[in-house]
Structure formats: structure tokens, C-alpha cells
Design a protein around this motif. Structure first.
Motif, PDB file in Angstrom:
ATOM      1  N   LEU A 569       0.822  -1.207   0.000  1.00  0.00           N
ATOM      2  CA  LEU A 569       0.000   0.000   0.000  1.00  0.00           C
ATOM      3  C   LEU A 569       0.860   1.264   0.000  1.00  0.00           C
ATOM      4  O   LEU A 569       0.554   2.239  -0.684  1.00  0.00           O
ATOM      5  CB  LEU A 569      -0.929  -0.009   1.211  1.00  0.00           C
ATOM      6  CG  LEU A 569      -2.037  -1.063   1.207  1.00  0.00           C
ATOM      7  CD1 LEU A 569      -2.768  -1.086   2.547  1.00  0.00           C
ATOM      8  CD2 LEU A 569      -3.031  -0.823   0.071  1.00  0.00           C
ATOM      9  N   ALA A 570       1.949   1.227   0.768  1.00  0.00           N
ATOM     10  CA  ALA A 570       2.836   2.393   0.820  1.00  0.00           C
ATOM     11  C   ALA A 570       3.473   2.664  -0.535  1.00  0.00           C
ATOM     12  O   ALA A 570       3.606   3.823  -0.961  1.00  0.00           O
ATOM     13  CB  ALA A 570       3.906   2.183   1.884  1.00  0.00           C
ATOM     14  N   LYS A 571       3.865   1.604  -1.217  1.00  0.00           N
ATOM     15  CA  LYS A 571       4.486   1.780  -2.529  1.00  0.00           C
ATOM     16  C   LYS A 571       3.487   2.292  -3.558  1.00  0.00           C
ATOM     17  O   LYS A 571       3.868   2.977  -4.516  1.00  0.00           O
ATOM     18  CB  LYS A 571       5.116   0.464  -2.981  1.00  0.00           C
ATOM     19  CG  LYS A 571       6.358   0.093  -2.175  1.00  0.00           C
ATOM     20  CD  LYS A 571       6.810  -1.331  -2.390  1.00  0.00           C
ATOM     21  CE  LYS A 571       7.977  -1.677  -1.471  1.00  0.00           C
ATOM     22  NZ  LYS A 571       8.373  -3.100  -1.561  1.00  0.00           N
ATOM     23  N   GLU A 572       2.223   1.967  -3.361  1.00  0.00           N
ATOM     24  CA  GLU A 572       1.175   2.507  -4.220  1.00  0.00           C
ATOM     25  C   GLU A 572       0.939   3.980  -3.909  1.00  0.00           C
ATOM     26  O   GLU A 572       0.850   4.823  -4.807  1.00  0.00           O
ATOM     27  CB  GLU A 572      -0.113   1.708  -4.030  1.00  0.00           C
ATOM     28  CG  GLU A 572      -1.300   2.193  -4.844  1.00  0.00           C
ATOM     29  CD  GLU A 572      -1.130   1.976  -6.343  1.00  0.00           C
ATOM     30  OE1 GLU A 572      -1.783   2.709  -7.114  1.00  0.00           O
ATOM     31  OE2 GLU A 572      -0.347   1.089  -6.748  1.00  0.00           O
ATOM     32  N   ALA A 573       0.841   4.305  -2.626  1.00  0.00           N
ATOM     33  CA  ALA A 573       0.529   5.676  -2.222  1.00  0.00           C
ATOM     34  C   ALA A 573       1.687   6.637  -2.497  1.00  0.00           C
ATOM     35  O   ALA A 573       1.476   7.784  -2.904  1.00  0.00           O
ATOM     36  CB  ALA A 573       0.166   5.706  -0.738  1.00  0.00           C
ATOM     37  N   PHE A 574       2.930   6.168  -2.259  1.00  0.00           N
ATOM     38  CA  PHE A 574       4.093   7.050  -2.347  1.00  0.00           C
ATOM     39  C   PHE A 574       4.965   6.763  -3.566  1.00  0.00           C
ATOM     40  O   PHE A 574       6.168   7.058  -3.555  1.00  0.00           O
ATOM     41  CB  PHE A 574       4.941   6.906  -1.078  1.00  0.00           C
ATOM     42  CG  PHE A 574       4.274   7.411   0.176  1.00  0.00           C
ATOM     43  CD1 PHE A 574       4.278   8.752   0.503  1.00  0.00           C
ATOM     44  CD2 PHE A 574       3.631   6.522   1.034  1.00  0.00           C
ATOM     45  CE1 PHE A 574       3.661   9.212   1.657  1.00  0.00           C
ATOM     46  CE2 PHE A 574       3.020   6.964   2.193  1.00  0.00           C
ATOM     47  CZ  PHE A 574       3.031   8.317   2.504  1.00  0.00           C
TER      48      PHE A 574
END
Length: 633
Positions: A569-574
């Protein structure tokens, strides 16, 4: 990652032209298959169109509808998608308004509409029978025998449990999906034909959001479009996908073309919410039994993740709600602090002001509290305590802010006291280790505590939620106070709140100070400053970016997410801000610090819960201080 991709679809229709409608439906199915969708929900009576009126009583329409249901089953062969289409179904001389669930060449089950509207512009009882009492039943069609029929069907694939309700079923006091969700359904599909009148769309949207929140489920809503008959009504083709009270995707109302919206449902998050919410499964004791119909997907994988992932989940994302949300947060903090002042009968507050974000926010809360209680701001004792690392920038901002806010301002330099303490404990002042730093933090706290005793006041804590999560505070130093107002405010929200006050509540001079505090690098200023008098010790260089840690914290606590999922999720968001290696590095740091620093959170002072995440040992987080992180990394 326990995501499943779903769609809501509203095809162009021609009233009573089943062949035309069928062709529009399969075009949308093809698009959904290309996007790896596993559930596609069409509107109510979408195969015939909803507005056929007395034509529903004509055998030609009923038989043609059945013929095209058969064609739709054949069309679905080798397509790994559940198709939910609306059609009239004749059973034992009664006609039912039904949702038909089709998968890989056959009908999995048929769900009749439970509640038929027969008021205002609706008169469905003229044509259809209510299906509310039909359970544990089977029917035969010309092309398939022994089809499960009733309102007791849940379509299941591993941890995915899909339930169908139809339009009016959502609008009644206890929707069928309420019972189904308690029985395990976590995705609700609603086939609808909801006409448009002024104001109805916002009410309908709220209804869908609320039902998804009450049932801790995802809700896929698909309504008939503008090509239905306009003899008396207009339909807009409203499409919505909700999850636990939030809207994930929505369509364009009044579109003249067929529409398809998609989103990825987080099944694991819904499971977590249900695990945590002990009231959920105890809501109703006499829940009717449901039949589980196995689906048998070949794969739940998808190529494109099209769910919006908020980089800053603690910060309001809707600009219209900004002022209201900020006012609410300040009201919670100040009202809680006011209660503590009334209880202790204290007339003074003591607070350390560093020129940094956290102490600034805490001071703004104290100011609001004193104003609310009609107390003199001169009874707010603000103390700045310069040390080895204090820079002119933070010092001047601390001095200016306290004076501009008309507080009792005092300055106590801690350098000599710290040097004496180094001598007392035999520590070399040139060794800039954790002892060097913590001596200063504890000296400041001792000063504040003692002045609070001397003045008969309350020492107000300034530490925030992000620091508590990482243990970025000195045990029995800045970790301790008599009441902490920022304890459930994450750093990303602290910045937001200070900026809100600066731009909405302050004169130009005070605003300039607050904006400069916001632009100052985050630092405890415990290490000596640089040659040019600038900040050397920058917190985010040591522990990592706070926006990442706040993101990790939210998903770890709020969703019970595993490391791999948080990373995904973090790699998607950031994806436009940090590379994958950087994200994984700081995620490892977060998990390690979160577990090893629990002992500090176990001894927190009192303070109000503000948002959905709190780390108080008396509230949301009862965690052993000696728990291992091995299973979580």
C-alpha cells in the motif's frame, strides 16, 4: 493481499427490448473481464429494463427474458467473473423481481426482491410478489434445473462472501443485508432502479455509506439509467462502490452511455473490523440461516490496482470538511483539558515551548481552553529552556509566539545544570550519546514539574502520537506530564492543525511565526548546533519521514495489516515520492521501534483520544511491553 476487484455497471437499455439489452450487458462484461473483475452488478430488471410496467404480465417478455438468461449463461463460460443481472422470474404462477447470479456457464442462485415499494411513484405489487419469506427453496428453468432460490443465499469463495439485495431492500428499517452480514456476507450487491428527484442522490449516497458502515462490508450499488422510460420518471444510472462507510468509486449520473466503475475491495480490512468490533456479531441473536453457494474462482489476481490509497490517512482529504474537522479536533482537546482544570481546580498551566511543532500545538490548545473558561492568559506559564543544540531560529520563534499570545513567558537555560549533572554522574560532556541527550530532556521535565508544583498548576504534555509510536521521547523526560493533549495527534495532523490556526485564526505577525515554525526542520535540538548556528540533529534523518511512519501506523493499528500489505500500500501511495527500497527500510525501522518502545506507552499520562487510532494502554492498545517483533517482520 486479500483484495478483490468488483464493478458496478449501468448499460444503455431499450425498454422491453431484451436482445438489445443483452448486447449492452455483455459489452460491459467484456470490459470487466479485461480488468480482472470478479463481481459485476447490473441494475434491477436490467435484462428487460425496469420500466416495462404491465408488459411484465405478458408471457412474451417473460419467456424472452429466460431465453437470454440462457444465452448469458453460455456467454459466461470460461469467464472467471460472477455476473449479477436483474430479470423477472416466474415461479408457481407468481412473478418475482430477481437478482440472478451467473458464473462460468450456469446460474449459481436467484434472489427475489424482499420488499416491493407500493407508494408514491412506485407500484411494484401490481406485477411482482414479495420474496421476503422464500428460504431453502429451489426452482427449475427451461435450461437449468434445481437452482437455489430465495433470500437466504450467500455466494462464497474462501473469505469472500457475496450477498444480493434489490433496491427497496436497502431502504427498509432492517435491510436483508444486515442479517446477511452477521451471517458472514462481506460484499453486498444491490441491483436498483432508483429514480431521480431533487436531493435524492445525496440521501441515497448517505444510505449506502451508512449501510456499508453498519454491516462492516463493501456495498456495490448499480441503478438503472436515463434510457429507461421517461413517461413519469427519470433514472440517472447512479453507480457507487462503498466500503465500511467510505466511497471507493462513483459513476457519472445522467450519462447517456453505458457505464462501468471498478474498485478493489479490501476483504482483510473488513475481517479485521469485524474481529475488533465485539458488538457486531452480537447485534441480533436470532439471525436466520443462510445457504452458502460455492463459486470457485480460478484466480483472484488482477493486473491493475485501481483503489485510491491516501498518503496521509490521518489528514482530512475533503477540502469542504477542513474547517469543520479542525474545529472538532481543537474542541476535543480543549474540552478535555478544561475538564481536567475544573476537576483539579488549578488556575495555571505550565508548558515548555521549544519553537517546534508539538509544543506550539499544545500551547494553542491551552490558549483555547483558557479563553473558553474565561481564564487570564497570564496564568499560562510558558517556559523556553535553551540547551546545547538550541538554534536562534527556534529560540526566537518560541519567545515571539509566547509574547504575541500574551502568556507569562519565562526563560531558563539548562546548559549549566546539564554540565553539573554530567559531572555528578561521571559523563564526558564531549560524548554526544543517548545519555548526553536524555540528561537535557529530563532536566527540562524536572524544571517544568517543579514550577508546576510551585505555581499550583498543571504541566501540559506536548508529545504526539507519531513520537509515541516510535518511542521518540525520553522515558520520564518529555515522555511525562500531568496531562497530554497531543497524545493521539500524529505528526502529519499536527502540521495540518498548526497551519489551519495560522491561516484562519491569527493576526499577520502571529501567522508569520507559526508558518516559520512549520518550515523549521523537526528536531529535539539535543546535539550541538552546526558551525553556522543551524540545526544538525534532524529527526527524520534518524527515524525516517513522519509521513511514512504515520502511514505505517495507521494501517498497522487501524487495519491490522501485515508487513507485506503495508509495504504494498505504501508503494502505491508514495510511488512518486520514495523508491521501494526506502519504503521497506523505514517500514523495518517502524516495526522494530514500535515493539521495542512499548514500555513508554505503557506508562502514558492521561490525555484525550481524538482520532480513530490511539496508543493509550487504557484505551485502544493493550500490548505487552516485552512482545517480540519477529513474527511481524
Amino acid at each position: 493481499m486479500n483484495f478483490v476487484k468488483v464493478s458496478a455497471a449501468s448499460p444503455k437499455v431499450t425498454v422491453a427490448d431484451v436482445e438489445y439489452n443483452y448486447n449492452q450487458i455483455i459489452d460491459l462484461i467484456d470490459k470487466a473481464v479485461e480488468e480482472d473483475v470478479k463481481f459485476i452488478v447490473f441494475p434491477e430488471l436490467s435484462l428487460t429494463s425496469y420500466t416495462c410496467a404491465d408488459l411484465f404480465l405478458n408471457f412474451s417478455l417473460i419467456k424472452t427474458s429466460e431465453i437470454y438468461l440462457d444465452k448469458l449463461c453460455n456467454y459466461s463460460k470460461n469467464k472467471d467473473i460472477v455476473i449479477v443481472v436483474g430479470a423477472p422470474i416466474l415461479v408457481k404462477d407468481k412473478l418475482y423481481n430477481c437478482g440472478v447470479s451467473i458464473f462460468n456457464g450456469k446460474i449459481l442462485g436467484i434472489v427475489p426482491k424482499s420488499f416491493l415499494p407500493n407508494y408514491s411513484e412506485f407500484y411494484e405489487k401490481r406485477w411482482f410478489a414479495e420474496g421476503i419469506d422464500i428460504r431453502d427453496s429451489y426452482i427449475d428453468l427451461s435450461f437449468q434445473k434445481n437452482i437455489p432460490f430465495g433470500v437466504d443465499l450467500i455466494f462464497k469463495d474462501n473469505n469472500i462472501n457475496f450477498f444480493i439485495e434489490i433496491c427497496e431492500d436497502l431502504w427498509v428499517a432492517i435491510p436483508p443485508s444486515s442479517y446477511a452480514s452477521i451471517a458472514g456476507a462481506n460484499i453486498i450487491g444491490n441491483l436498483s432502479a432508483s429514480n431521480e428527484i431533487v436531493g435524492k442522490a445525496s440521501y441515497r449516497k448517505d444510505l449506502i455509506k451508512n449501510q456499508s458502515a453498519r454491516t462492516l462490508s463493501s456495498y456495490i450499488y448499480s441503478s438503472a439509467g436515463v434510457h429507461e422510460s421517461t413517461t413519469d420518471l427519470l433514472f440517472s444510472g447512479d453507480l457507487l462502490i462503498a466500503e465500511n462507510g467510505g466511497i471507493l468509486a462513483s459513476g457519472e449520473r445522467f450519462s447517456r452511455e453505458s457505464q462501468l466503475i471498478t474498485s478493489c475491495i479490501d476483504i482483510e480490512k473488513l475481517t479485521f473490523e469485524r474481529m475488533k468490533n465485539s458488538s457486531f456479531t452480537n447485534t441480533l441473536k436470532n439471525v436466520p440461516k443462510f445457504r452458502e453457494i460455492e463459486i470457485g474462482f480460478k484466480s483472484l489476481n488482477f493486473k491493475t490496482f485501481n483503489r485510491f490509497v491516501d498518503k496521509h490517512p490521518f489528514v482530512p482529504s475533503n477540502p469542504k470538511e477542513i474547517e469543520e474537522r479542525c474545529e472538532e479536533i481543537f474542541a476535543i482537546q480543549s474540552s478535555a483539558l478544561a475538564k481536567r482544570f475544573e476537576h483539579t481546580k488549578s488556575k495555571k498551566a505550565v508548558i515548555g515551548i521549544s519553537g517546534g511543532l508539538d509544543s506550539t500545538l499544545a500551547l494553542l490548545v491551552v490558549i483555547r481552553t483558557f479563553d473558553m473558561l474565561g481564564m487570564d492568559r497570564k496564568n499560562i506559564v510558558t517556559i523556553t529552556m535553551p540547551g546545547f543544540g538550541t538554534t536562534d531560529r527556534t529560540y526566537n520563534n518560541a519567545v515571539d509566539l509566547c509574547k504575541l499570545l500574551n502568556c507569562d513567558f519565562r526563560e531558563i537555560n539548562i546548559v549549566e545544570a546539564s554540565l553539573q549533572h554530567f559531572k555528578d554522574i561521571g559523563h564526558d560532556k564531549d560524548i554526544h550519546d543517548v545519555t548526553y541527550e536524555n540528561v537535557q530532556a529530563r532536566e527540562r521535565t524536572q524544571i517544568l514539574m517543579d514550577i508546576a508544583n510551585k505555581e499550583g498548576g498543571l504541566l501540559i504534555g506536548t508529545g504526539d502520537l507519531s513520537e509515541l509510536a516510535l518511542g521518540w521521547c525520553t522515558y520520564n523526560g518529555d515522555h511525562m506530564s500531568m496531562y497530554g493533549v497531543n497524545g493521539s495527534i500524529p505528526k502529519t495532523l499536527v502540521k495540518y492543525l498548526v497551519r489551519y490556526v495560522a491561516t484562519h485564526k491569527m493576526d499577520e505577525e502571529s501567522k508569520a511565526v507559526l508558518l516559520d515554525i512549520l518550515d523549521t526542520p523537526i528536531s529535539p535540538e539535543l546535539l550541538p548546533k552546526g558551525k553556522n548556528g543551524d540545526i544538525v540533529q534532524k529527526t527524520e534523518d534518524v527515524v525516517g519521514p513522519y509521513e511514512l511512519h504515520d502511514f505505517f501506523l495507521y494501517h498497522f493499528i487501524r487495519s491490522g495489516a501485515e508487513k507485506d500489505k503495508i509495504s504494498f500500500l505504501a508503494k502505491e501511495a508514495f510511488k512518486n515520492d520514495y523508491d521501494e527500497e526506502t519504503i521497506d527500510k523505514w517500514l523495518d525501522k517502524f516495526i522494530t521501534r514500535f515493539f521495542t518502545q512499548q514500555f513508554k506507552r505503557s506508562a502514558l499520562p492521561d490525555g484525550p483520544k481524538v482520532g480513530t487510532v490511539s496508543l493509550s494502554p487504557r484505551g485502544d492498545l493493550r500490548m505487552p511491553s516485552d512482545a517480540s517483533y519477529n513474527s511481524f517482520r
